[in-house]
Design a protein around this motif. Structure first.
Motif, PDB file in Angstrom:
ATOM      1  N   GLU A  45       0.885  -1.173  -0.093  1.00  0.00           N
ATOM      2  CA  GLU A  45      -0.031  -0.033  -0.049  1.00  0.00           C
ATOM      3  C   GLU A  45       0.803   1.227   0.047  1.00  0.00           C
ATOM      4  O   GLU A  45       0.537   2.278  -0.727  1.00  0.00           O
ATOM      5  CB  GLU A  45      -1.078  -0.135   1.242  1.00  0.00           C
ATOM      6  CG  GLU A  45      -1.982   1.257   1.150  1.00  0.00           C
ATOM      7  CD  GLU A  45      -2.860   1.148   2.589  1.00  0.00           C
ATOM      8  OE1 GLU A  45      -3.864   1.835   2.064  1.00  0.00           O
ATOM      9  OE2 GLU A  45      -2.299   0.567   3.373  1.00  0.00           O
ATOM     10  N   LYS A  46       1.788   1.367   0.800  1.00  0.00           N
ATOM     11  CA  LYS A  46       2.690   2.395   0.922  1.00  0.00           C
ATOM     12  C   LYS A  46       3.426   2.709  -0.397  1.00  0.00           C
ATOM     13  O   LYS A  46       3.552   3.703  -0.876  1.00  0.00           O
ATOM     14  CB  LYS A  46       3.806   2.149   1.887  1.00  0.00           C
ATOM     15  CG  LYS A  46       4.987   3.541   2.188  1.00  0.00           C
ATOM     16  CD  LYS A  46       5.921   3.115   3.280  1.00  0.00           C
ATOM     17  CE  LYS A  46       6.679   4.211   3.351  1.00  0.00           C
ATOM     18  NZ  LYS A  46       7.761   3.954   4.597  1.00  0.00           N
ATOM     19  N   ASN A  47       4.002   1.535  -1.225  1.00  0.00           N
ATOM     20  CA  ASN A  47       4.458   1.640  -2.547  1.00  0.00           C
ATOM     21  C   ASN A  47       3.304   2.003  -3.699  1.00  0.00           C
ATOM     22  O   ASN A  47       3.563   1.915  -4.844  1.00  0.00           O
ATOM     23  CB  ASN A  47       5.111   0.517  -2.870  1.00  0.00           C
ATOM     24  CG  ASN A  47       6.550   0.583  -2.040  1.00  0.00           C
ATOM     25  OD1 ASN A  47       7.438   1.448  -2.185  1.00  0.00           O
ATOM     26  ND2 ASN A  47       6.813  -0.226  -1.274  1.00  0.00           N
ATOM     27  N   ASP A  48       2.144   1.955  -3.397  1.00  0.00           N
ATOM     28  CA  ASP A  48       1.265   2.245  -4.172  1.00  0.00           C
ATOM     29  C   ASP A  48       0.759   1.312  -5.148  1.00  0.00           C
ATOM     30  O   ASP A  48       0.430   1.604  -6.347  1.00  0.00           O
ATOM     31  CB  ASP A  48       1.167   3.732  -4.841  1.00  0.00           C
ATOM     32  CG  ASP A  48      -0.148   4.311  -5.535  1.00  0.00           C
ATOM     33  OD1 ASP A  48      -1.139   3.904  -4.756  1.00  0.00           O
ATOM     34  OD2 ASP A  48       0.063   5.078  -6.470  1.00  0.00           O
ATOM     35  N   ILE A  49       1.305  -0.002  -4.841  1.00  0.00           N
ATOM     36  CA  ILE A  49       0.834  -1.319  -5.710  1.00  0.00           C
ATOM     37  C   ILE A  49      -0.364  -1.711  -5.432  1.00  0.00           C
ATOM     38  O   ILE A  49      -1.200  -2.119  -6.391  1.00  0.00           O
ATOM     39  CB  ILE A  49       2.074  -2.235  -5.346  1.00  0.00           C
ATOM     40  CG1 ILE A  49       3.272  -1.534  -5.708  1.00  0.00           C
ATOM     41  CG2 ILE A  49       1.812  -3.392  -6.063  1.00  0.00           C
ATOM     42  CD1 ILE A  49       4.582  -2.435  -5.150  1.00  0.00           C
ATOM     43  N   ILE A  50      -1.020  -1.517  -4.269  1.00  0.00           N
ATOM     44  CA  ILE A  50      -2.322  -1.864  -3.953  1.00  0.00           C
ATOM     45  C   ILE A  50      -2.885  -0.666  -3.602  1.00  0.00           C
ATOM     46  O   ILE A  50      -2.357   0.458  -2.712  1.00  0.00           O
ATOM     47  CB  ILE A  50      -2.648  -2.903  -3.012  1.00  0.00           C
ATOM     48  CG1 ILE A  50      -1.868  -2.582  -1.852  1.00  0.00           C
ATOM     49  CG2 ILE A  50      -1.965  -4.344  -3.678  1.00  0.00           C
ATOM     50  CD1 ILE A  50      -2.418  -3.841  -0.626  1.00  0.00           C
ATOM     51  N   ASN A  51      -4.256  -0.513  -3.537  1.00  0.00           N
ATOM     52  CA  ASN A  51      -5.026   0.771  -2.963  1.00  0.00           C
ATOM     53  C   ASN A  51      -6.326   0.224  -2.694  1.00  0.00           C
ATOM     54  O   ASN A  51      -6.751  -0.861  -2.870  1.00  0.00           O
ATOM     55  CB  ASN A  51      -4.837   1.910  -3.645  1.00  0.00           C
ATOM     56  CG  ASN A  51      -5.357   1.813  -5.382  1.00  0.00           C
ATOM     57  OD1 ASN A  51      -6.081   0.969  -5.642  1.00  0.00           O
ATOM     58  ND2 ASN A  51      -4.497   2.493  -6.108  1.00  0.00           N
ATOM     59  N   ASN A  52      -7.385   1.263  -2.157  1.00  0.00           N
ATOM     60  CA  ASN A  52      -8.676   0.887  -1.994  1.00  0.00           C
ATOM     61  C   ASN A  52      -8.664  -0.243  -1.162  1.00  0.00           C
ATOM     62  O   ASN A  52      -9.879  -1.402  -1.308  1.00  0.00           O
ATOM     63  CB  ASN A  52      -9.488   0.886  -3.275  1.00  0.00           C
ATOM     64  CG  ASN A  52      -9.412   1.909  -4.261  1.00  0.00           C
ATOM     65  OD1 ASN A  52      -9.439   2.970  -3.662  1.00  0.00           O
ATOM     66  ND2 ASN A  52      -9.563   1.615  -5.541  1.00  0.00           N
ATOM     67  N   ILE A  53      -8.052  -0.187   0.053  1.00  0.00           N
ATOM     68  CA  ILE A  53      -8.162  -1.401   1.018  1.00  0.00           C
ATOM     69  C   ILE A  53      -9.547  -1.276   1.737  1.00  0.00           C
ATOM     70  O   ILE A  53     -10.057  -0.218   1.954  1.00  0.00           O
ATOM     71  CB  ILE A  53      -7.140  -1.153   2.276  1.00  0.00           C
ATOM     72  CG1 ILE A  53      -5.698  -0.782   1.690  1.00  0.00           C
ATOM     73  CG2 ILE A  53      -7.124  -2.368   3.083  1.00  0.00           C
ATOM     74  CD1 ILE A  53      -5.097  -2.019   0.956  1.00  0.00           C
ATOM     75  N   THR A  54     -10.057  -2.578   1.515  1.00  0.00           N
ATOM     76  CA  THR A  54     -11.561  -2.726   2.351  1.00  0.00           C
ATOM     77  C   THR A  54     -11.287  -3.546   3.654  1.00  0.00           C
ATOM     78  O   THR A  54     -10.389  -4.483   3.771  1.00  0.00           O
ATOM     79  CB  THR A  54     -12.463  -3.426   1.300  1.00  0.00           C
ATOM     80  OG1 THR A  54     -11.821  -4.740   0.879  1.00  0.00           O
ATOM     81  CG2 THR A  54     -12.742  -2.523   0.172  1.00  0.00           C
ATOM     82  N   ARG A  55     -12.227  -3.115   4.389  1.00  0.00           N
ATOM     83  CA  ARG A  55     -12.012  -3.577   5.991  1.00  0.00           C
ATOM     84  C   ARG A  55     -13.501  -3.894   6.248  1.00  0.00           C
ATOM     85  O   ARG A  55     -14.324  -3.303   6.150  1.00  0.00           O
ATOM     86  CB  ARG A  55     -11.106  -2.698   6.725  1.00  0.00           C
ATOM     87  CG  ARG A  55      -9.818  -2.888   6.686  1.00  0.00           C
ATOM     88  CD  ARG A  55      -9.081  -1.824   7.479  1.00  0.00           C
ATOM     89  NE  ARG A  55      -7.608  -1.863   7.481  1.00  0.00           N
ATOM     90  CZ  ARG A  55      -6.805  -1.244   6.437  1.00  0.00           C
ATOM     91  NH1 ARG A  55      -7.635  -0.219   5.718  1.00  0.00           N
ATOM     92  NH2 ARG A  55      -5.600  -1.174   6.367  1.00  0.00           N
ATOM     93  N   ARG A  56     -13.733  -4.887   7.194  1.00  0.00           N
ATOM     94  CA  ARG A  56     -14.742  -4.915   7.929  1.00  0.00           C
ATOM     95  C   ARG A  56     -14.384  -4.748   9.238  1.00  0.00           C
ATOM     96  O   ARG A  56     -13.843  -5.700   9.917  1.00  0.00           O
ATOM     97  CB  ARG A  56     -15.441  -6.514   7.698  1.00  0.00           C
ATOM     98  CG  ARG A  56     -16.697  -6.704   8.334  1.00  0.00           C
ATOM     99  CD  ARG A  56     -17.360  -7.835   8.127  1.00  0.00           C
ATOM    100  NE  ARG A  56     -16.078  -8.912   7.359  1.00  0.00           N
ATOM    101  CZ  ARG A  56     -15.991 -10.198   7.804  1.00  0.00           C
ATOM    102  NH1 ARG A  56     -16.612 -10.963   8.723  1.00  0.00           N
ATOM    103  NH2 ARG A  56     -14.896 -10.790   7.043  1.00  0.00           N
ATOM    104  N   GLY A  57     -14.855  -3.576   9.762  1.00  0.00           N
ATOM    105  CA  GLY A  57     -14.127  -3.163  10.941  1.00  0.00           C
ATOM    106  C   GLY A  57     -12.668  -2.917  10.959  1.00  0.00           C
ATOM    107  O   GLY A  57     -12.389  -2.218  10.085  1.00  0.00           O
TER     108      GLY A  57
END
Length: 109
Positions: A67-79
């Motif tokens: 995420e920090k390296n912008d390789i993944i984004n739009n992290i989804t979480r349940r809680g």
């Protein structure tokens, strides 16, 4: 690319040779790409942990780095529990392009 296997092989080789990621981050990224559908991933940390055979803590650290390296984004979480993300296709294309460029340069030497 003639077929999907060539594309997958090139992508895996590109990720393996991407020097800004460590071994576990590379394993995780390859797994995320493989299980994604149109760049979207829906999976738990526990499942990722089993899939790449590392601890959940290692998966969480690797996810943060991606995420920090912008390789993944739009992290989804349940809680507070990770449930998925989007893969930044532009960043993946850049990783492949870097690999192709480096490989071409090394072959000319």
């Amino acid at each position: 690319m003639d077929n999907l296997e060539d594309t997958e092989e090139l992508l895996n080789e590109s990720i393996d040779n991407y020097s800004l990621l460590n071994k576990n981050q590379k394993k995780l990224l390859k797994a995320l790409v493989k299980i994604s559908i149109n760049g979207e991933v829906a999976v738990s940390v526990k499942d990722l942990s089993h899939l790449i055979n590392v601890s959940s803590a290692t998966v969480l650290k690797a996810l943060l780095a991606l995420e920090k390296n912008d390789i993944i984004n739009n992290i989804t979480r349940r809680g507070i529990i990770f449930t998925g993300c989007s893969i930044n296709k532009q960043k993946i294309n850049t990783i492949v392009l870097h690999h192709k460029t480096n490989k071409s340069f090394l072959n000319k030497k």
